[in-house]
Design a protein around this motif. Structure first.
Motif, PDB file in Angstrom:
ATOM      1  N   GLU A  41       0.819  -1.214   0.000  1.00  0.00           N
ATOM      2  CA  GLU A  41       0.000   0.000   0.000  1.00  0.00           C
ATOM      3  C   GLU A  41       0.856   1.269   0.000  1.00  0.00           C
ATOM      4  O   GLU A  41       0.359   2.360  -0.290  1.00  0.00           O
ATOM      5  N   LYS A  42       2.141   1.136   0.294  1.00  0.00           N
ATOM      6  CA  LYS A  42       3.023   2.310   0.367  1.00  0.00           C
ATOM      7  C   LYS A  42       3.738   2.615  -0.942  1.00  0.00           C
ATOM      8  O   LYS A  42       4.484   3.592  -1.011  1.00  0.00           O
ATOM      9  N   VAL A  43       3.567   1.781  -1.967  1.00  0.00           N
ATOM     10  CA  VAL A  43       4.256   2.009  -3.232  1.00  0.00           C
ATOM     11  C   VAL A  43       3.297   2.607  -4.258  1.00  0.00           C
ATOM     12  O   VAL A  43       2.079   2.487  -4.141  1.00  0.00           O
ATOM     13  N   THR A  44       3.873   3.277  -5.236  1.00  0.00           N
ATOM     14  CA  THR A  44       3.054   3.887  -6.290  1.00  0.00           C
ATOM     15  C   THR A  44       3.110   3.078  -7.583  1.00  0.00           C
ATOM     16  O   THR A  44       2.163   3.075  -8.365  1.00  0.00           O
ATOM     17  N   GLU A  45       4.233   2.387  -7.803  1.00  0.00           N
ATOM     18  CA  GLU A  45       4.379   1.582  -9.010  1.00  0.00           C
ATOM     19  C   GLU A  45       4.215   0.098  -8.666  1.00  0.00           C
ATOM     20  O   GLU A  45       4.531  -0.339  -7.559  1.00  0.00           O
ATOM     21  N   LEU A  46       3.720  -0.665  -9.640  1.00  0.00           N
ATOM     22  CA  LEU A  46       3.574  -2.116  -9.483  1.00  0.00           C
ATOM     23  C   LEU A  46       2.736  -2.492  -8.270  1.00  0.00           C
ATOM     24  O   LEU A  46       2.932  -3.547  -7.669  1.00  0.00           O
ATOM     25  N   LYS A  47       1.769  -1.659  -7.922  1.00  0.00           N
ATOM     26  CA  LYS A  47       0.994  -1.901  -6.706  1.00  0.00           C
ATOM     27  C   LYS A  47       0.229  -3.227  -6.776  1.00  0.00           C
ATOM     28  O   LYS A  47       0.207  -3.988  -5.802  1.00  0.00           O
ATOM     29  N   ASP A  48      -0.404  -3.518  -7.923  1.00  0.00           N
ATOM     30  CA  ASP A  48      -1.167  -4.758  -8.052  1.00  0.00           C
ATOM     31  C   ASP A  48      -0.261  -5.973  -7.936  1.00  0.00           C
ATOM     32  O   ASP A  48      -0.608  -6.968  -7.299  1.00  0.00           O
ATOM     33  N   TYR A  49       0.906  -5.885  -8.557  1.00  0.00           N
ATOM     34  CA  TYR A  49       1.878  -6.987  -8.498  1.00  0.00           C
ATOM     35  C   TYR A  49       2.348  -7.222  -7.068  1.00  0.00           C
ATOM     36  O   TYR A  49       2.367  -8.360  -6.572  1.00  0.00           O
ATOM     37  N   LEU A  50       2.711  -6.153  -6.383  1.00  0.00           N
ATOM     38  CA  LEU A  50       3.218  -6.285  -5.021  1.00  0.00           C
ATOM     39  C   LEU A  50       2.120  -6.725  -4.052  1.00  0.00           C
ATOM     40  O   LEU A  50       2.385  -7.456  -3.091  1.00  0.00           O
ATOM     41  N   LYS A  51       0.895  -6.319  -4.316  1.00  0.00           N
ATOM     42  CA  LYS A  51      -0.212  -6.776  -3.479  1.00  0.00           C
ATOM     43  C   LYS A  51      -0.424  -8.280  -3.669  1.00  0.00           C
ATOM     44  O   LYS A  51      -0.665  -9.011  -2.697  1.00  0.00           O
ATOM     45  N   ALA A  52      -0.320  -8.739  -4.914  1.00  0.00           N
ATOM     46  CA  ALA A  52      -0.453 -10.173  -5.192  1.00  0.00           C
ATOM     47  C   ALA A  52       0.656 -10.959  -4.507  1.00  0.00           C
ATOM     48  O   ALA A  52       0.416 -12.018  -3.912  1.00  0.00           O
ATOM     49  N   LYS A  53       1.875 -10.441  -4.581  1.00  0.00           N
ATOM     50  CA  LYS A  53       3.003 -11.088  -3.918  1.00  0.00           C
ATOM     51  C   LYS A  53       2.807 -11.100  -2.398  1.00  0.00           C
ATOM     52  O   LYS A  53       3.103 -12.095  -1.723  1.00  0.00           O
ATOM     53  N   HIS A  54       2.319  -9.984  -1.869  1.00  0.00           N
ATOM     54  CA  HIS A  54       2.058  -9.885  -0.439  1.00  0.00           C
ATOM     55  C   HIS A  54       1.058 -10.959   0.002  1.00  0.00           C
ATOM     56  O   HIS A  54       1.275 -11.663   1.004  1.00  0.00           O
ATOM     57  N   ASN A  55      -0.024 -11.088  -0.743  1.00  0.00           N
ATOM     58  CA  ASN A  55      -1.058 -12.050  -0.386  1.00  0.00           C
ATOM     59  C   ASN A  55      -0.533 -13.486  -0.469  1.00  0.00           C
ATOM     60  O   ASN A  55      -0.867 -14.325   0.374  1.00  0.00           O
ATOM     61  N   ALA A  56       0.285 -13.760  -1.490  1.00  0.00           N
ATOM     62  CA  ALA A  56       0.873 -15.095  -1.625  1.00  0.00           C
ATOM     63  C   ALA A  56       1.829 -15.388  -0.469  1.00  0.00           C
ATOM     64  O   ALA A  56       1.832 -16.498   0.085  1.00  0.00           O
TER      65      ALA A  56
END
Length: 211
Positions: free
Chosen positions: A114-129
């Motif tokens: 939630e703190k990043v501006t780029e690749l947010k969807d990708y990092l959220k997916a990685k976070h959830n995994a």
């Protein structure tokens, strides 16, 4: 010899992991490929393969597997289907087969997407995994590199539970770290970040293991 399933074996980093495992006296790589046309590349190197699609059932890919390296990535096109749900499927299959260790190639920034501006969807997916893996009771190591480069590896890295800075690291060095964490003497249920640095990979990992 332990059989290691490499998920994402046709990717740039995955291929490096497979090659390193093939030279190991302890591990035998099993390359997971999505298409039959991808089998030849590995069979020519005397590397075993298994067909598997992260958007479908993957339980069959775990037959006779001891450990897993998850290095798959959608390249930003199917982050939910592959990076998140595909990873969850492999984790569930690993749990079902009592896999000894699951190495997750994640990314810096996945701890707080939630703190990043780029690749947010990708990092959220990685976070959830990553969170799903932690809660799964499957023995794991989560590795979060900085930006990946195709430069030649140096064999030296910087490592920490949280590095509090941005940077990059070569895919060569990331592959080395992934393979080294497969060792039985590497601790389980740990997460750490890696960047290019000044410490030899072995020494750097020893330092994080003792912390």
């Amino acid at each position: 010899m332990e059989n290691v399933l490499v998920v994402g074996a046709t990717g740039t980093t995955g291929k490096k992991v497979v090659k390193l495992l093939k030279t190991s006296q302890y591990f035998e790589p099993i390359a997971m490929v999505r298409k039959e046309s991808q089998i030849k590349e590995f069979s020519e190197q005397d590397i075993n393969t298994v067909l598997g699609n992260l958007e479908e059932d993957v339980l069959h890919t775990m037959s006779h597997i001891d450990k897993v390296v998850f290095a798959a990535g959608s390249g930003g096109t199917k982050v939910f289907e592959v990076d998140q749900e595909g990873a969850k499927k492999m984790i569930d299959a690993s749990k079902n087969q009592s896999i000894k260790k699951f190495i997750m190639l994640s990314s810096m920034g996945a701890d707080q997407p939630e703190k990043v501006t780029e690749l947010k969807d990708y990092l959220k997916a990685k976070h959830n995994a990553d969170q799903y893996l932690r809660a799964s009771n499957v023995p794991y190591v989560i590795i979060r590199p900085g930006s990946l480069t195709n430069e030649k590896g140096t064999g030296k890295i910087e490592v920490g539970k949280t590095l509090h800075k941005q940077g990059s690291i070569s895919r060569d060095d990331v592959a080395q770290v992934l393979v080294r964490t497969l060792d039985d003497d590497a601790p389980l249920n740990e997460s750490f970040e890696i960047l290019s640095g000044d410490l030899l990979i072995g020494s750097a990992l020893d330092s994080i293991y003792k912390s």
